[in-house]
Design a protein around this motif. Structure first.
Motif, mmCIF file in Angstrom:
data_model
loop_
_atom_site.group_PDB
_atom_site.id
_atom_site.type_symbol
_atom_site.label_atom_id
_atom_site.label_comp_id
_atom_site.label_asym_id
_atom_site.label_seq_id
_atom_site.Cartn_x
_atom_site.Cartn_y
_atom_site.Cartn_z
ATOM 1 N N ILE A 169 42.037 33.736 37.126
ATOM 2 C CA ILE A 169 40.646 33.918 37.535
ATOM 3 C C ILE A 169 40.173 35.168 36.798
ATOM 4 C CG2 ILE A 169 39.067 34.355 39.461
ATOM 5 C CD1 ILE A 169 41.200 32.997 41.292
ATOM 6 N N LYS A 170 40.907 36.247 36.984
ATOM 7 C CA LYS A 170 40.674 37.479 36.215
ATOM 8 C C LYS A 170 41.542 37.465 34.971
ATOM 9 C CE LYS A 170 40.505 41.762 37.804
ATOM 10 N NZ LYS A 170 39.912 42.856 38.575
ATOM 11 N N ARG A 171 41.046 38.059 33.898
ATOM 12 C CA ARG A 171 41.849 38.091 32.667
ATOM 13 C C ARG A 171 42.302 39.495 32.305
ATOM 14 N NH1 ARG A 171 42.959 32.840 30.495
ATOM 15 N NH2 ARG A 171 41.603 31.497 31.703
ATOM 16 N N PHE A 172 41.610 40.485 32.833
ATOM 17 C CA PHE A 172 41.946 41.880 32.532
ATOM 18 C C PHE A 172 41.931 42.673 33.829
ATOM 19 C CE2 PHE A 172 39.761 40.079 28.865
ATOM 20 C CZ PHE A 172 40.680 40.328 27.857
ATOM 21 N N THR A 173 42.665 43.783 33.852
ATOM 22 C CA THR A 173 42.700 44.585 35.076
ATOM 23 C C THR A 173 41.420 45.425 35.178
ATOM 24 O OG1 THR A 173 43.674 46.575 34.116
ATOM 25 C CG2 THR A 173 45.205 44.828 34.783
ATOM 26 N N ASN A 174 41.204 45.995 36.366
ATOM 27 C CA ASN A 174 40.022 46.849 36.589
ATOM 28 C C ASN A 174 39.986 48.000 35.591
ATOM 29 O OD1 ASN A 174 39.772 45.197 38.777
ATOM 30 N ND2 ASN A 174 40.155 46.759 40.327
ATOM 31 N N ASP A 175 41.146 48.638 35.403
ATOM 32 C CA ASP A 175 41.171 49.809 34.514
ATOM 33 C C ASP A 175 40.959 49.416 33.049
ATOM 34 O OD1 ASP A 175 41.447 51.707 36.521
ATOM 35 O OD2 ASP A 175 43.630 51.558 36.552
ATOM 36 N N GLU A 176 41.469 48.260 32.661
ATOM 37 C CA GLU A 176 41.248 47.803 31.274
ATOM 38 C C GLU A 176 39.756 47.582 31.009
ATOM 39 O OE1 GLU A 176 45.403 45.348 30.359
ATOM 40 O OE2 GLU A 176 43.733 44.318 31.308
ATOM 41 N N SER A 228 45.578 29.511 49.280
ATOM 42 C CA SER A 228 45.369 30.933 48.972
ATOM 43 C C SER A 228 44.446 31.093 47.750
ATOM 44 C CB SER A 228 46.698 31.634 48.730
ATOM 45 O OG SER A 228 47.507 30.855 47.889
ATOM 46 N N TYR A 229 44.546 30.158 46.798
ATOM 47 C CA TYR A 229 43.681 30.177 45.613
ATOM 48 C C TYR A 229 42.237 29.899 46.044
ATOM 49 C CZ TYR A 229 41.891 28.430 41.039
ATOM 50 O OH TYR A 229 41.157 28.204 39.888
ATOM 51 N N ARG A 230 42.083 28.886 46.911
ATOM 52 C CA ARG A 230 40.751 28.526 47.396
ATOM 53 C C ARG A 230 40.104 29.702 48.143
ATOM 54 N NH1 ARG A 230 38.624 23.451 48.411
ATOM 55 N NH2 ARG A 230 40.651 22.466 48.215
ATOM 56 N N LYS A 231 40.888 30.295 49.027
ATOM 57 C CA LYS A 231 40.382 31.402 49.840
ATOM 58 C C LYS A 231 39.976 32.586 48.975
ATOM 59 C CE LYS A 231 42.191 31.761 54.492
ATOM 60 N NZ LYS A 231 43.354 32.194 55.247
ATOM 61 N N SER A 232 40.842 32.900 48.034
ATOM 62 C CA SER A 232 40.596 34.054 47.178
ATOM 63 C C SER A 232 39.318 33.831 46.350
ATOM 64 C CB SER A 232 41.820 34.242 46.291
ATOM 65 O OG SER A 232 41.582 35.183 45.320
ATOM 66 N N LEU A 233 39.155 32.591 45.858
ATOM 67 C CA LEU A 233 37.948 32.283 45.081
ATOM 68 C C LEU A 233 36.687 32.324 45.938
ATOM 69 C CD1 LEU A 233 38.849 29.352 42.722
ATOM 70 C CD2 LEU A 233 37.628 31.405 42.055
ATOM 71 N N VAL A 234 36.777 31.766 47.150
ATOM 72 C CA VAL A 234 35.613 31.792 48.040
ATOM 73 C C VAL A 234 35.194 33.237 48.261
ATOM 74 C CG1 VAL A 234 34.850 31.436 50.426
ATOM 75 C CG2 VAL A 234 35.987 29.593 49.219
ATOM 76 N N ARG A 235 36.183 34.112 48.483
ATOM 77 C CA ARG A 235 35.862 35.516 48.716
ATOM 78 C C ARG A 235 35.183 36.119 47.486
ATOM 79 N NH1 ARG A 235 40.751 38.039 49.084
ATOM 80 N NH2 ARG A 235 40.413 38.664 46.941
ATOM 81 N N GLN A 236 35.794 35.911 46.326
ATOM 82 C CA GLN A 236 35.250 36.525 45.110
ATOM 83 C C GLN A 236 33.871 35.962 44.758
ATOM 84 O OE1 GLN A 236 37.905 36.820 41.762
ATOM 85 N NE2 GLN A 236 36.247 37.095 40.298
ATOM 86 N N VAL A 237 33.730 34.647 44.786
ATOM 87 C CA VAL A 237 32.467 34.039 44.354
ATOM 88 C C VAL A 237 31.342 34.344 45.354
ATOM 89 C CG1 VAL A 237 31.325 31.892 43.660
ATOM 90 C CG2 VAL A 237 33.730 32.234 43.107
ATOM 91 N N ASN A 254 44.702 42.693 45.142
ATOM 92 C CA ASN A 254 44.488 41.279 44.809
ATOM 93 C C ASN A 254 44.511 40.986 43.316
ATOM 94 O OD1 ASN A 254 44.095 40.701 47.533
ATOM 95 N ND2 ASN A 254 41.941 41.309 47.412
ATOM 96 N N SER A 255 44.440 42.066 42.523
ATOM 97 C CA SER A 255 44.273 41.884 41.075
ATOM 98 C C SER A 255 45.376 41.077 40.411
ATOM 99 C CB SER A 255 44.209 43.250 40.384
ATOM 100 O OG SER A 255 42.868 43.596 40.186
ATOM 101 N N GLN A 256 46.637 41.405 40.729
ATOM 102 C CA GLN A 256 47.758 40.758 40.029
ATOM 103 C C GLN A 256 47.764 39.255 40.271
ATOM 104 O OE1 GLN A 256 49.560 41.784 37.611
ATOM 105 N NE2 GLN A 256 48.525 43.768 37.803
ATOM 106 N N GLN A 257 47.576 38.865 41.545
ATOM 107 C CA GLN A 257 47.560 37.446 41.879
ATOM 108 C C GLN A 257 46.388 36.749 41.171
ATOM 109 O OE1 GLN A 257 49.713 35.201 43.958
ATOM 110 N NE2 GLN A 257 48.477 34.174 42.425
ATOM 111 N N SER A 258 45.260 37.434 41.170
ATOM 112 C CA SER A 258 44.069 36.858 40.559
ATOM 113 C C SER A 258 44.272 36.664 39.047
ATOM 114 C CB SER A 258 42.915 37.805 40.851
ATOM 115 O OG SER A 258 41.737 37.294 40.397
#
Ligand SMILES: [Fe+2]
Ligand SMILES: [Fe+2]
Length: 339
Positions: free
Chosen positions: A239-246, A52-61, A230-234
């Protein structure tokens, strides 16, 4: 497992011990992965990682890579119309940087096992997503300034924390990208500053460009946190350090003093300093528009893809020739070593 593997009893036993070994490997892999994340260290391509980590990264990158490549179009369109030789040279350098960003990111995604051709095909077929902002047209020269200041500016705010992303190749690509993005933002700011302090018509043109790009640039951080599944898992995976709103808030706080220095305004009547929060409050964004653009109904969504397809088709002979040349070179090399 395919039925052929069950033809003989000994093989069947071997399958069971293989399965047990695979399970043990996954368990120790998961433990090691959890440790890496907990100690803020980096996951590298050869490390075990959850699917799931691999998939999520492939999507984001890959989405990030596509955005860099499609993002060349609104500005590339102005290279031949830049108002001076100096502006033209700077814009060419900037657009070329974006091509480079796409390449670093496709390379980073490749280390996760996704072939580059497959990513290109996804973009070509229209299946891939990319940042919605690039589906807006650059109508005037001032838009090139607004894109640099606001779009590259939002990219920096988004990407600086990604330099610490838990996946090594992604984080390292971001370090270099961010350095170039700060040059992009400054060139945009400088274009707007010159126009803002030029004639009345130029000032007006700069203000209109800011009015057009402000909302879509704020939307570059993605939907509000409540609508970002997807934000919380990320974030848990670092991978992400801050939320979209932050990040959006950080961006608005950064823009206010800059727009004052430009002698322009941000098109939001609700924008106001909130003493209690220590941040600027700002008005709601048009999320219906955002989701419509994401679904491919942006002002130039169709044209952007058509242009990409045309460029890819027309460049096919160059790729073929380069591959044939590279093969010939390695054959010659092999013959030399053999001799
Ligand atoms: Fe970029
Ligand atoms: Fe950029």
């Amino acid at each position: 497992m395919s039925p052929e593997n069950h033809q003989h009893a000994p093989l069947h036993l071997a399958d069971e011990s293989d399965a047990a070994a695979a399970l043990a490997e996954a368990e120790s892999g998961q433990n090691r992965f959890d440790e890496i994340i907990a100690e803020d260290s980096r996951v590298e391509p050869r490390d075990w990682m959850p699917e799931s980590y691999r998939k999520s990264l492939v999507r984001q990158v890959s989405q990030h890579a596509h955005s860099e490549i499609i993002g060349m179009q609104p500005e590339g369109n102005w290279i031949s119309r830049a108002p001076s030789l100096k502006r033209k040279a700077i814009l060419i350098a900037k657009v070329q940087d974006e091509a480079g960003h796409g390449l670093y990111l496709y390379s980073a995604a490749e280390t996760l096992g996704r072939p580059r051709e497959e990513m290109y095909d996804q973009l070509y077929s229209g299946k891939a997503k990319y940042s919605s902002i690039f589906n807006y047209p650059a109508r005037t020269w001032a838009d090139i300034g607004a894109i640099g200041w606001l779009v590259d500016g939002a990219a920096i705010v988004n990407q600086v924390p990604l330099c610490r992303a838990s996946y090594g190749p992604y984080g390292r690509a971001m370090v270099r990208i961010c350095k170039e993005e700060s040059f992009h933002q400054r060139q945009g700011w400088e274009i707007l500053y010159s126009l803002s302090h030029g004639t009345e018509a130029q000032h007006q043109m700069a203000q209109e460009a800011v009015n057009r790009f402000y909302g879509p640039a704020l939307q570059m951080f993605g939907p509000p946190d409540g609508d970002s599944p997807n934000s919380q898992q990320s974030m848990a995976w670092k991978i992400k350090r801050f939320t979209n709103d932050e990040l959006r808030q950080r961006f608005v706080d950064m823009l206010v003093p800059q727009v004052e220095a430009l002698g322009l305004t941000l098109p939001d009547p609700e924008l106001k300093w909130n003493e209690e929060r220590g941040h600027y409050d700002f008005g709601d964004l048009d999320w219906d528009e955002f989701f419509a653009v994401i679904k491919g109904n942006g002002p130039l969504s169709r044209q952007r893809l058509e242009h990409y397809r045309k460029a890819r088709d027309e460049g096919a002979w160059v790729r073929e020739a380069a591959t044939a040349y590279a093969n010939r070179q390695s054959q010659d090399q092999a013959a030399l070593i053999g001799a």
